[in-house]
Scaffold this active site. Structure first.
Site, PDB file in Angstrom:
ATOM      1  N   LYS A  82      56.174  41.063  86.192  1.00  0.00           N
ATOM      2  CA  LYS A  82      55.152  40.222  86.836  1.00  0.00           C
ATOM      3  C   LYS A  82      54.786  39.112  85.631  1.00  0.00           C
ATOM      4  O   LYS A  82      54.716  38.050  85.983  1.00  0.00           O
ATOM      5  CB  LYS A  82      54.043  40.948  87.139  1.00  0.00           C
ATOM      6  CG  LYS A  82      54.180  41.977  88.191  1.00  0.00           C
ATOM      7  CD  LYS A  82      52.865  42.749  88.118  1.00  0.00           C
ATOM      8  CE  LYS A  82      52.234  43.374  86.938  1.00  0.00           C
ATOM      9  NZ  LYS A  82      53.095  44.698  86.499  1.00  0.00           N
ATOM     10  N   ARG A 115      44.061  46.006  90.522  1.00  0.00           N
ATOM     11  CA  ARG A 115      44.965  47.330  90.559  1.00  0.00           C
ATOM     12  C   ARG A 115      44.458  48.620  91.265  1.00  0.00           C
ATOM     13  O   ARG A 115      44.966  49.782  91.193  1.00  0.00           O
ATOM     14  CB  ARG A 115      45.100  47.777  88.844  1.00  0.00           C
ATOM     15  CG  ARG A 115      46.288  47.158  88.198  1.00  0.00           C
ATOM     16  CD  ARG A 115      46.260  47.534  86.721  1.00  0.00           C
ATOM     17  NE  ARG A 115      47.131  47.684  85.869  1.00  0.00           N
ATOM     18  CZ  ARG A 115      47.864  46.752  85.013  1.00  0.00           C
ATOM     19  NH1 ARG A 115      47.395  45.528  85.254  1.00  0.00           N
ATOM     20  NH2 ARG A 115      48.780  47.033  84.304  1.00  0.00           N
ATOM     21  N   ARG A 125      60.883  46.334  75.601  1.00  0.00           N
ATOM     22  CA  ARG A 125      60.031  44.884  75.587  1.00  0.00           C
ATOM     23  C   ARG A 125      59.405  44.720  74.269  1.00  0.00           C
ATOM     24  O   ARG A 125      59.061  45.448  73.482  1.00  0.00           O
ATOM     25  CB  ARG A 125      58.684  45.044  76.518  1.00  0.00           C
ATOM     26  CG  ARG A 125      57.974  43.971  76.697  1.00  0.00           C
ATOM     27  CD  ARG A 125      57.135  44.042  77.959  1.00  0.00           C
ATOM     28  NE  ARG A 125      56.068  45.172  77.945  1.00  0.00           N
ATOM     29  CZ  ARG A 125      55.295  45.224  79.072  1.00  0.00           C
ATOM     30  NH1 ARG A 125      55.145  44.358  80.179  1.00  0.00           N
ATOM     31  NH2 ARG A 125      54.532  46.227  79.060  1.00  0.00           N
ATOM     32  N   ARG A 145      54.379  46.674  72.281  1.00  0.00           N
ATOM     33  CA  ARG A 145      52.997  47.086  72.504  1.00  0.00           C
ATOM     34  C   ARG A 145      53.049  48.595  72.187  1.00  0.00           C
ATOM     35  O   ARG A 145      53.756  49.407  72.566  1.00  0.00           O
ATOM     36  CB  ARG A 145      52.681  46.797  74.098  1.00  0.00           C
ATOM     37  CG  ARG A 145      52.221  45.396  74.045  1.00  0.00           C
ATOM     38  CD  ARG A 145      52.433  44.951  75.552  1.00  0.00           C
ATOM     39  NE  ARG A 145      51.485  45.890  76.451  1.00  0.00           N
ATOM     40  CZ  ARG A 145      51.503  45.883  77.761  1.00  0.00           C
ATOM     41  NH1 ARG A 145      51.733  44.746  78.471  1.00  0.00           N
ATOM     42  NH2 ARG A 145      50.892  46.560  78.590  1.00  0.00           N
ATOM     43  N   ARG A 153      51.366  55.571  82.881  1.00  0.00           N
ATOM     44  CA  ARG A 153      51.212  54.275  83.504  1.00  0.00           C
ATOM     45  C   ARG A 153      51.722  53.943  85.036  1.00  0.00           C
ATOM     46  O   ARG A 153      51.355  53.833  85.800  1.00  0.00           O
ATOM     47  CB  ARG A 153      51.524  53.059  82.622  1.00  0.00           C
ATOM     48  CG  ARG A 153      50.692  52.911  81.577  1.00  0.00           C
ATOM     49  CD  ARG A 153      51.084  52.279  80.236  1.00  0.00           C
ATOM     50  NE  ARG A 153      51.534  50.657  80.492  1.00  0.00           N
ATOM     51  CZ  ARG A 153      52.406  50.097  79.941  1.00  0.00           C
ATOM     52  NH1 ARG A 153      53.221  50.715  78.993  1.00  0.00           N
ATOM     53  NH2 ARG A 153      52.626  48.804  80.325  1.00  0.00           N
TER      54      ARG A 153
HETATM   55  P1  ADP Z   1      55.123  43.291  83.725  1.00  0.00           P
HETATM   56  O1  ADP Z   1      54.387  41.999  83.431  1.00  0.00           O
HETATM   57  O2  ADP Z   1      55.236  43.387  85.025  1.00  0.00           O
HETATM   58  O3  ADP Z   1      54.594  44.353  83.017  1.00  0.00           O
HETATM   59  P2  ADP Z   1      57.282  41.989  82.289  1.00  0.00           P
HETATM   60  O4  ADP Z   1      57.413  40.578  82.738  1.00  0.00           O
HETATM   61  O5  ADP Z   1      56.497  42.027  80.820  1.00  0.00           O
HETATM   62  O6  ADP Z   1      56.740  43.022  83.125  1.00  0.00           O
HETATM   63  O7  ADP Z   1      58.725  42.555  81.989  1.00  0.00           O
HETATM   64  C1  ADP Z   1      58.992  44.005  81.373  1.00  0.00           C
HETATM   65  C2  ADP Z   1      60.271  43.897  80.480  1.00  0.00           C
HETATM   66  O8  ADP Z   1      61.463  43.707  81.517  1.00  0.00           O
HETATM   67  C3  ADP Z   1      60.321  42.654  79.604  1.00  0.00           C
HETATM   68  O9  ADP Z   1      61.072  43.085  78.449  1.00  0.00           O
HETATM   69  C4  ADP Z   1      61.374  41.626  80.538  1.00  0.00           C
HETATM   70  O10 ADP Z   1      61.913  40.857  79.264  1.00  0.00           O
HETATM   71  C5  ADP Z   1      62.039  42.609  81.349  1.00  0.00           C
HETATM   72  N1  ADP Z   1      62.641  41.919  82.675  1.00  0.00           N
HETATM   73  C6  ADP Z   1      61.525  41.242  83.153  1.00  0.00           C
HETATM   74  N2  ADP Z   1      62.209  40.723  84.480  1.00  0.00           N
HETATM   75  C7  ADP Z   1      63.477  41.292  84.625  1.00  0.00           C
HETATM   76  C8  ADP Z   1      64.486  41.460  85.486  1.00  0.00           C
HETATM   77  N3  ADP Z   1      64.492  40.879  86.542  1.00  0.00           N
HETATM   78  N4  ADP Z   1      65.583  42.253  85.100  1.00  0.00           N
HETATM   79  C9  ADP Z   1      65.904  42.646  83.799  1.00  0.00           C
HETATM   80  N5  ADP Z   1      64.548  42.782  82.909  1.00  0.00           N
HETATM   81  C10 ADP Z   1      63.463  42.141  83.273  1.00  0.00           C
HETATM   82  P1  AMP Z   2      49.197  45.303  81.493  1.00  0.00           P
HETATM   83  O1  AMP Z   2      49.497  44.107  80.319  1.00  0.00           O
HETATM   84  O2  AMP Z   2      48.952  44.417  82.951  1.00  0.00           O
HETATM   85  O3  AMP Z   2      50.475  46.152  81.561  1.00  0.00           O
HETATM   86  O4  AMP Z   2      47.873  45.857  81.095  1.00  0.00           O
HETATM   87  C1  AMP Z   2      47.859  46.748  80.140  1.00  0.00           C
HETATM   88  C2  AMP Z   2      46.678  47.644  80.359  1.00  0.00           C
HETATM   89  O5  AMP Z   2      45.444  47.060  80.308  1.00  0.00           O
HETATM   90  C3  AMP Z   2      46.751  48.637  81.550  1.00  0.00           C
HETATM   91  O6  AMP Z   2      47.481  49.659  81.401  1.00  0.00           O
HETATM   92  C4  AMP Z   2      45.255  49.100  81.646  1.00  0.00           C
HETATM   93  O7  AMP Z   2      44.755  49.785  80.729  1.00  0.00           O
HETATM   94  C5  AMP Z   2      44.559  47.756  81.489  1.00  0.00           C
HETATM   95  N1  AMP Z   2      44.392  46.875  82.543  1.00  0.00           N
HETATM   96  C6  AMP Z   2      44.886  45.581  82.872  1.00  0.00           C
HETATM   97  N2  AMP Z   2      44.633  45.271  84.033  1.00  0.00           N
HETATM   98  C7  AMP Z   2      43.885  46.013  84.503  1.00  0.00           C
HETATM   99  C8  AMP Z   2      43.170  46.301  85.716  1.00  0.00           C
HETATM  100  N3  AMP Z   2      43.044  45.169  86.641  1.00  0.00           N
HETATM  101  N4  AMP Z   2      42.358  47.284  86.058  1.00  0.00           N
HETATM  102  C9  AMP Z   2      42.302  48.242  84.975  1.00  0.00           C
HETATM  103  N5  AMP Z   2      42.679  48.372  83.870  1.00  0.00           N
HETATM  104  C10 AMP Z   2      43.785  47.119  83.523  1.00  0.00           C
END
Ligand code: ADP
Ligand code: AMP
Length: 209
Positions: A13, A88, A122, A153, A164
């Site tokens: 995302k 969410r 990541r 993270r 999660r």
């Molecule tokens: P989200 O925001 O949904 O939690 P991220 O955009 O942070 O996910 O992506 C999670 C990890 O996966 C990162 O290390 C990113 O570089 C990698 N990633 C994102 N999209 C892809 C893809 N299409 N194929 C492989 N790896 C990906």
């Molecule tokens: P993310 O960066 O989107 O993976 O979010 C990291 C953490 O922030 C999540 O695991 C939750 O603890 C909190 N968080 C982010 N967005 C929300 C949401 N819309 N509702 C509740 N908790 C959230």
């Protein structure tokens, strides 16, 4: 265009939202980034959210709804936005309906095994929100966009990732039928490579612009 990105943690995302927001000139509103900043700055919201985030649980709905209400009221949201990580839960989605008109919900589907691989490798930039993966970073340790040192993270460790994913399946996945029932859902195969996912989303968004 007002867009929601929906999908499990690690679906891509943030990666796609950042690129598409740059392309469309609209803000990326990541509730995870907003909360991490609040935790770092030790604000009242940050102090409340920290424990939930470290355990991989959702922060209470009322805190999130307040954050989004304030953020959407800002001027830069007038021409559209991408919500990345919100809503969410169904109550969050119902609260959002009262304050925003959503045009499309982009769902990224990725299987759990791939999510675990993605999250465990990541690396993120806490300054500008850019996201990387160790498999393509080589020996680079700083952000290409702003030069900040990249970090792993705290909640990207194996135990928290498991929580999660469970939270996603129980509390967030019901939003897929919620939005599909409203005719807003567009689903994408998030298992494709980053450029292919980007191209498929842009094709759909381009047709609606
Ligand atoms: P989200 O925001 O949904 O939690 P991220 O955009 O942070 O996910 O992506 C999670 C990890 O996966 C990162 O290390 C990113 O570089 C990698 N990633 C994102 N999209 C892809 C893809 N299409 N194929 C492989 N790896 C990906
Ligand atoms: P993310 O960066 O989107 O993976 O979010 C990291 C953490 O922030 C999540 O695991 C939750 O603890 C909190 N968080 C982010 N967005 C929300 C949401 N819309 N509702 C509740 N908790 C959230």
């Amino acid at each position: 265009m007002n867009i929601i990105f929906l999908g499990p943690p690690g679906a891509g995302k943030g990666t796609q939202a950042q690129r598409i927001c740059d392309e469309l000139g609209i803000p990326q509103i990541s509730t995870g980034d907003i909360l991490r900043r609040a935790v770092k700055d030790e604000t009242p919201v940050g102090l409340k959210a920290k424990e939930y985030m470290e355990a991989g649980k959702l922060v209470p709905d009322e805190i999130l709804v307040e954050i989004i209400r304030d953020r959407l009221a800002q001027d830069d949201c007038k021409t559209g936005y991408i919500l990345d990580g919100f809503p969410r839960t169904v109550p969050q989605a119902e609260a959002l309906e009262k304050i925003a008109d959503i045009d499309v919900v982009v769902e990224l589907a990725v299987d759990d095994e791939a999510l675990i691989r993605r999250l465990s490798g990541r690396r993120v930039c806490l300054k500008c929100g850019a996201t990387y993966h160790v498999s393509t970073l080589g020996d680079k340790t700083t952000c290409d966009k702003c030069g900040e040192t990249l970090i792993q993270r705290k909640d990207d460790n194996a135990d928290t990732v498991k929580n999660r994913l469970e939270v996603y399946h129980n509390q967030t996945a019901p939003l897929i039928s919620f939005y599909s029932g409203k005719g807003l859902l567009k689903s994408f195969d998030g298992m494709q490579d980053i450029n292919a996912v980007y191209a498929s989303i842009m094709q759909v968004l381009g047709n609606r612009a």
